[in-house]
Structures are given as structure tokens and as C-alpha cells.
Enzyme design. Structure first.
Site: not given
Ligand SMILES: *Cc1c(COP(=O)(O)O)cnc(C)c1O
Length: 379
Positions: A46, A98, A170, A195
Site C-alpha cells: 500500500r 465531471y 483535472d 482514459k
Molecule cells: C472519467 C473521468 C474522471 C473519473 O475517473 P474514473 O477513473 O472513472 O474514476 C474524472 N475526471 C474526468 C474529466 C473524467 O473524464
């Protein structure tokens, strides 16, 4: 070192014992100690794991920063970043964030005594007006989903600094290949590695990157204390994805540009949202802070909801699915899918109506993608 070289080499020296060229999957929870409390820097997975460590080092290097931390998902990274705050603190956030981010802010962290104000961060005057003495964090997503709104990162950073607040960005939509927010003054960056970074729709993961030792120390403490870490295999999958990020993003982008241009001329399309189009509201600021415009395109269909839904159902190469950023092209209807939890009376005035379709353009051959859309949009 250039981006593509860093992606393949940062944190990825050949393994010491065997010379393995690829970082091994250290699928272990614990590590033998040579004497009591004497170890090789690894005690328990961890806290530290070499495969995760390689992914963290590589991702930090790609963002032009010193420190990276891996998480079990993008939401785990965002949630852990919120431990920078305490009860009574205030956050100014982009209003087009998001959905999961909005949900965790409102349904989890508000109950912990943290207050949130949502503004159009693309409008710097709105950010400035929302700042309070207790504002500790400005949270920006750029480009946003699905309207692809662009916020001036350097402009928001100056406002945050003036008020003694951190700026978190983000960076999931652009990826560090096209946008490195820390170079524009962000204090830290979060990612959903699910992504573009993973890039193959085969893993869920997240990351937080910073060049600030104080922020890193707090986040690393919280990463270990809260424990929302990615396993060694998931870290390895993301690390493998990072190696091809540059070539993938180039193809995502050249395909997306062709499709955006094509859609703009299509008689059944009312308007196309793509930061690379000169007609796009925030094209100039996108050009200033991004080296490419990414793979997401949204467009409004003439004829409204029925037409939009029909197109989503007819494509064959574009798969009807949520998520984005993989090598395969996806199509979706935000109003009925990814953004269905936002009531129509809230989303429609923002431009998120039921005539909107979103594409995540993959890296297939452009002719097949255009032919697929052409067929689906014939009516
Ligand atoms: C998908 C996404 C998230 C969340 O990510 P997860 O891996 O699904 O928890 C956060 N911000 C953006 C812009 C996203 O496209």
C-alpha cells in the site's frame, strides 16, 4: 528529453536482477527485511510498490513535475486530493466538471464541512468574484465534458495565488501530451488514467501529480493513510499505455480535426464544439495553452432529440458507450447517458440539450470513421 522519449524511459530502467527491459509486475504485498526495520525502501505494497512507482515517476515526468502518485481511479485521486482541505474551507470549482467530481464534492465532502461554489471558470471575472478569505482551492477542468469549454489556466492561477489558494486541474481530457497545467501555474494535476493515459479501455485508474513538495507530502501521506491505490497489474497496464501516448494522441487529434471539419459542413449539424475549430468560442485560449486539441467532439443535431438518438444508434465503427480516450471510437448521447443525472432545466440553459451528441474519436482509419458517420447521418 522529448515527451515521447520520456514516456518510454522515465522510471523504466532495466530491472536490476535480470535486466528485464520492461518493468516487471511486482505482484507482492510485502518485502523481506534484512534485519529489523532494515529494508530496501519497500515495506508493504500500500505504501510502496516498484511497478506503481515506475508509473508514478513516468507520469510526473510527463507533466513536467517531480512527484506523482497513483490511485485506484480518477475519483480516488480527486477524493484523496480533497484531504488537502479542512472543515470550514471553501472551493471554487468549474461548473462543467465531471459528474462524479460534482457528486463527491456535493454528496461527500459538503458533509465534512467543506463549501463549494460553481462558476464558469472560462470567465476569469466569475472566478475572482467567487473567491473568499476561506477559499483554499480552485478546481478547474479544461477542456470540459461534454461542452469542451476552455479555462485560461495561467489566468486562474494568478487569481488563486493572489488569494492564497491552490489551483488543482483535472487534466484528463487533454493529457500531458497536449497540456501541462503545472507549467501554466497549477499547483497539482489529477488524472483519470482510465482514459487517454491507459488508452485502451482496459483499466480504471487515477493519478495526482505536483511539483510542490508540501502538497506531495500531504498527498503521499493520504495515499497511504486512505489506501485508494492501484494494484501492480493495473499500474503496469497504465505504464504500458503511457509509452504510446504521443503517437496515439497525434492520431486521435488528426482524426478528430478531420471529423470536426466534416461535421461542420454537414447539413444535419447545427453546430460543432471542438477546440481546434476557428469557429469555437474558446479557440484562441485553447491555442495558447494546448499543443493540440484532443479527441472529443460534441455536436448539435438539427431535428432535436429523436435525430440525435437515432444517429447514436446507427453507427457501426463508433461504439455506443460511455467513457472516452481509448483507441476505439465511441459515440454517446450526453442528455440520456453520461449527463442524465443533471436535470434538463439545469443542463439545457448551459447548452447541454437533448440534441447534443458526443464523440470520442479513436485511432482507426479516418476513412472508415467518416464513412460510418456518413452512413449513420443519412437519415
Ligand atoms: C472519467 C473521468 C474522471 C473519473 O475517473 P474514473 O477513473 O472513472 O474514476 C474524472 N475526471 C474526468 C474529466 C473524467 O473524464
Amino acid at each position: 528529453m522529448h515527451f515521447e522519449t520520456t514516456a518510454i524511459h522515465a522510471g523504466q530502467e532495466p530491472e536490476e536482477t535480470t535486466g528485464a527491459v520492461v518493468v516487471p509486475i511486482f505482484q507482492t504485498s510485502t518485502y523481506a527485511q534484512t534485519a529489523v526495520a532494515e529494508h530496501k525502501g519497500y515495506e508493504y505494497s500500500r505504501t510502496q510498490n516498484p511497478t506503481r512507482g515506475a508509473m508514478e515517476t513516468c507520469l510526473a515526468a510527463l507533466e513536467g513535475a517531480r512527484f506523482g502518485l497513483g490511485f485506484a481511479s480518477g475519483m480516488a485521486a480527486t477524493s484523496t486530493a480533497m484531504t488537502l482541505l479542512s472543515q470550514g474551507d471553501h472551493v471554487v470549482s468549474s461548473n462543467d466538471v465531471y459528474g462524479g467530481t460534482y457528486r463527491v464534492f456535493e454528496k461527500v465532502f459538503r458533509d465534512f464541512g467543506i463549501d463549494f461554489t460553481y462558476v464558469t471558470t472560462a470567465d476569469l471575472a466569475e472566478v475572482e468574484a467567487a473567491m473568499r478569505p476561506e477559499t483554499k482551492l480552485v478546481w478547474v477542468e479544461t477542456p470540459t465534458n461534454p461542452l469542451l469549454q476552455i479555462t485560461d489556466i495561467a489566468g486562474v492561477s494568478a487569481i488563486a495565488k493572489k488569494h492564497g489558494a491552490w489551483l488543482g486541474v483535472d487534466n484528463t481530457f487533454a493529457s500531458p501530451y497536449f497540456q501541462r497545467p503545472i507549467e501554466h501555474g497549477a499547483d497539482f494535476v489529477v488524472h483519470s488514467t482510465t482514459k487517454f493515459l491507459g488508452g485502451h479501455s482496459d483499466v480504471v485508474g487515477g493519478a495526482a501529480v505536483t511539483d510542490d513538495p508540501e502538497i506531495h507530502e500531504k498527498l503521499a501521506f493520504a495515499q497511504n493513510a486512505m489506501g485508494a491505490i492501484p494494484g501492480p497489474f493495473d499500474s503496469w497496464i497504465v505504464l504500458r499505455g503511457l509509452k504510446t501516448l504521443g503517437v496515439r494522441m497525434d492520431r486521435h487529434e488528426s482524426n478528430a480535426r478531420r471529423i470536426a471539419d466534416w461535421l461542420e459542413k454537414h447539413p444535419r449539424v447545427r453546430k460543432v464544439l471542438y477546440p481546434g475549430l476557428e469557429s469555437f468560442e474558446h479557440h484562441e485560449i485553447a491555442k495558447k495553452q494546448m499543443s493540440g486539441f484532443g479527441a472529443l467532439i460534441s455536436f448539435y443535431v438539427e431535428g432535436g432529440v429523436d435525430e440525435a438518438v437515432a444517429i447514436c444508434g446507427k453507427t457501426k465503427v463508433f461504439t455506443l458507450a460511455e467513457s472516452l480516450g481509448g483507441v476505439e471510437s465511441l459515440i454517446e448521447h450526453p442528455g440520456k447517458m453520461t449527463h442524465a443525472s443533471i436535470p434538463p432545466e439545469v443542463r439545457e440553459p448551459r447548452g447541454l440539450g437533448d440534441d447534443l451528441v458526443r464523440l470520442s474519436v479513436g485511432i482507426e482509419h479516418i476513412d472508415d470513421l467518416l464513412a460510418d458517420l456518413d452512413e449513420a447521418m443519412k437519415g
